[in-house]
Design a protein around this motif. Sequence first.
Motif, PDB file in Angstrom:
ATOM      1  N   VAL A  77      61.369  15.034 -91.594  1.00 56.72           N
ATOM      2  CA  VAL A  77      60.941  16.270 -90.927  1.00 56.72           C
ATOM      3  C   VAL A  77      60.143  15.834 -89.698  1.00 56.72           C
ATOM      4  CG1 VAL A  77      59.603  18.411 -91.131  1.00 56.72           C
ATOM      5  CG2 VAL A  77      60.863  17.529 -93.120  1.00 56.72           C
ATOM      6  N   LEU A  78      60.702  16.078 -88.515  1.00 60.56           N
ATOM      7  CA  LEU A  78      60.103  15.568 -87.277  1.00 60.56           C
ATOM      8  C   LEU A  78      59.395  16.680 -86.508  1.00 60.56           C
ATOM      9  CD1 LEU A  78      62.992  13.226 -86.025  1.00 60.56           C
ATOM     10  CD2 LEU A  78      61.171  12.732 -87.676  1.00 60.56           C
ATOM     11  N   ILE A  79      58.418  16.255 -85.693  1.00 59.95           N
ATOM     12  CA  ILE A  79      57.625  17.214 -84.910  1.00 59.95           C
ATOM     13  C   ILE A  79      57.799  16.890 -83.429  1.00 59.95           C
ATOM     14  CG2 ILE A  79      55.325  18.193 -84.549  1.00 59.95           C
ATOM     15  CD1 ILE A  79      54.577  17.000 -87.354  1.00 59.95           C
ATOM     16  N   CYS A  80      58.295  17.861 -82.684  1.00 59.84           N
ATOM     17  CA  CYS A  80      58.500  17.668 -81.238  1.00 59.84           C
ATOM     18  C   CYS A  80      57.180  17.822 -80.480  1.00 59.84           C
ATOM     19  CB  CYS A  80      59.524  18.667 -80.717  1.00 59.84           C
ATOM     20  SG  CYS A  80      61.189  18.270 -81.252  1.00 59.84           S
ATOM     21  N   SER A  81      57.202  17.459 -79.211  1.00 59.47           N
ATOM     22  CA  SER A  81      55.998  17.548 -78.365  1.00 59.47           C
ATOM     23  C   SER A  81      55.448  18.966 -78.284  1.00 59.47           C
ATOM     24  CB  SER A  81      56.310  17.035 -76.958  1.00 59.47           C
ATOM     25  OG  SER A  81      56.760  15.705 -77.039  1.00 59.47           O
TER      26      SER A  81
ATOM     27  N   ALA B  50      61.644  13.335 -80.771  1.00 56.68           N
ATOM     28  CA  ALA B  50      60.553  14.089 -81.408  1.00 56.68           C
ATOM     29  C   ALA B  50      59.245  13.384 -81.043  1.00 56.68           C
ATOM     30  CB  ALA B  50      60.759  14.135 -82.912  1.00 56.68           C
ATOM     31  N   GLY B  51      58.582  13.923 -80.050  1.00 56.59           N
ATOM     32  CA  GLY B  51      57.436  13.244 -79.444  1.00 56.59           C
ATOM     33  C   GLY B  51      56.233  13.029 -80.340  1.00 56.59           C
ATOM     34  N   LYS B  52      56.084  13.831 -81.415  1.00 53.75           N
ATOM     35  CA  LYS B  52      54.895  13.706 -82.269  1.00 53.75           C
ATOM     36  C   LYS B  52      55.183  13.033 -83.609  1.00 53.75           C
ATOM     37  CE  LYS B  52      52.115  17.349 -80.176  1.00 53.75           C
ATOM     38  NZ  LYS B  52      51.355  18.587 -80.392  1.00 53.75           N
ATOM     39  N   GLY B  53      56.352  12.401 -83.723  1.00 55.41           N
ATOM     40  CA  GLY B  53      56.637  11.624 -84.935  1.00 55.41           C
ATOM     41  C   GLY B  53      57.045  12.476 -86.131  1.00 55.41           C
ATOM     42  N   ASP B  54      56.858  11.915 -87.329  1.00 58.28           N
ATOM     43  CA  ASP B  54      57.307  12.637 -88.531  1.00 58.28           C
ATOM     44  C   ASP B  54      56.138  13.287 -89.276  1.00 58.28           C
ATOM     45  OD1 ASP B  54      56.253  10.817 -90.606  1.00 58.28           O
ATOM     46  OD2 ASP B  54      57.778   9.412 -89.938  1.00 58.28           O
ATOM     47  N   LEU B  55      56.496  14.141 -90.235  1.00 53.21           N
ATOM     48  CA  LEU B  55      55.505  14.934 -90.966  1.00 53.21           C
ATOM     49  C   LEU B  55      54.607  14.057 -91.842  1.00 53.21           C
ATOM     50  CD1 LEU B  55      54.419  17.776 -91.636  1.00 53.21           C
ATOM     51  CD2 LEU B  55      56.213  17.960 -93.378  1.00 53.21           C
TER      52      LEU B  55
END
Length: 283
Positions: A153-157, A104-109
Amino acid sequence: MVNEAQSVFTEILARHGYAIGAEMGEGTYSKVKHCTWTKPGETPPEKKKIAIKIINKKTAPKDFLEKFLPRELEILRKVHHPNVVQTFEIITINHKVFIALEWAGKGDLLAFVRLRGSLKENDCRRIFTEMSTGIKYLHENEIVHRDLKCENVLICSNNTIKIADFGFAQLHLKPTDLSKTFCGSAAYAAPELLQGTPYIGTKADIWSMGVILYIMICSSMPFRDSNIKTLLSDQRAPLHIPSSILPSLSKELKDLLLHILSFDHNRRITMEQIFKSRWMNKK
């Protein structure tokens, strides 16, 4: 001896195409590290950035090894959904379990909200819808997460939302089955968990979803969690929304929040009702 064992792990993982990098985070009995993966036999070879979770069975207690870890591994092998972190492979070498996971390239929420502050309603709706879609899939497959929080809750690129970390999850649960184990973080826990009463896992997950939604809207926690007594008192009281947020908050969103964060789990909104709510269907 430690270096010798480490080189054995490195060598075996290299045969599977894994090159382990720096540490990203640490759990009670596990570490998560950066990793590049070249899938063996792939032509042309393509290096994929992934995360690898390493569980050390030597440091883990009996109940974790006999109950929680087998459940987690069974769930990881079973789940496959665009809004759930994908597991590529699980490798056991001696006393260590290596779980190759989607990156998940943008880390967590939580980090995202800390960086951005209160999110706009449209952004909240997109994130909450994707998160809810992933959780709905789990519930339909008789899986309750039991540790839903912003860090999981993770955020992908590409900005896709992914549910992660099934360390406390339970499976083969029917909608009316009761759980008794207190799991997860108190700040996100439903009142029935904090009171120590048997609870319906799906309803407890929905409460945690409401806490996450509140954090996205307000960039703060909805309840004080200095101790359980204070936390329960705040959960029972009318929901406090900061005066800086309230004027811009739509009635539909406020209504949804109040229905999710219902102290009485019998009156709490269901997943089906969440998806039918006016706010979720707002254009």
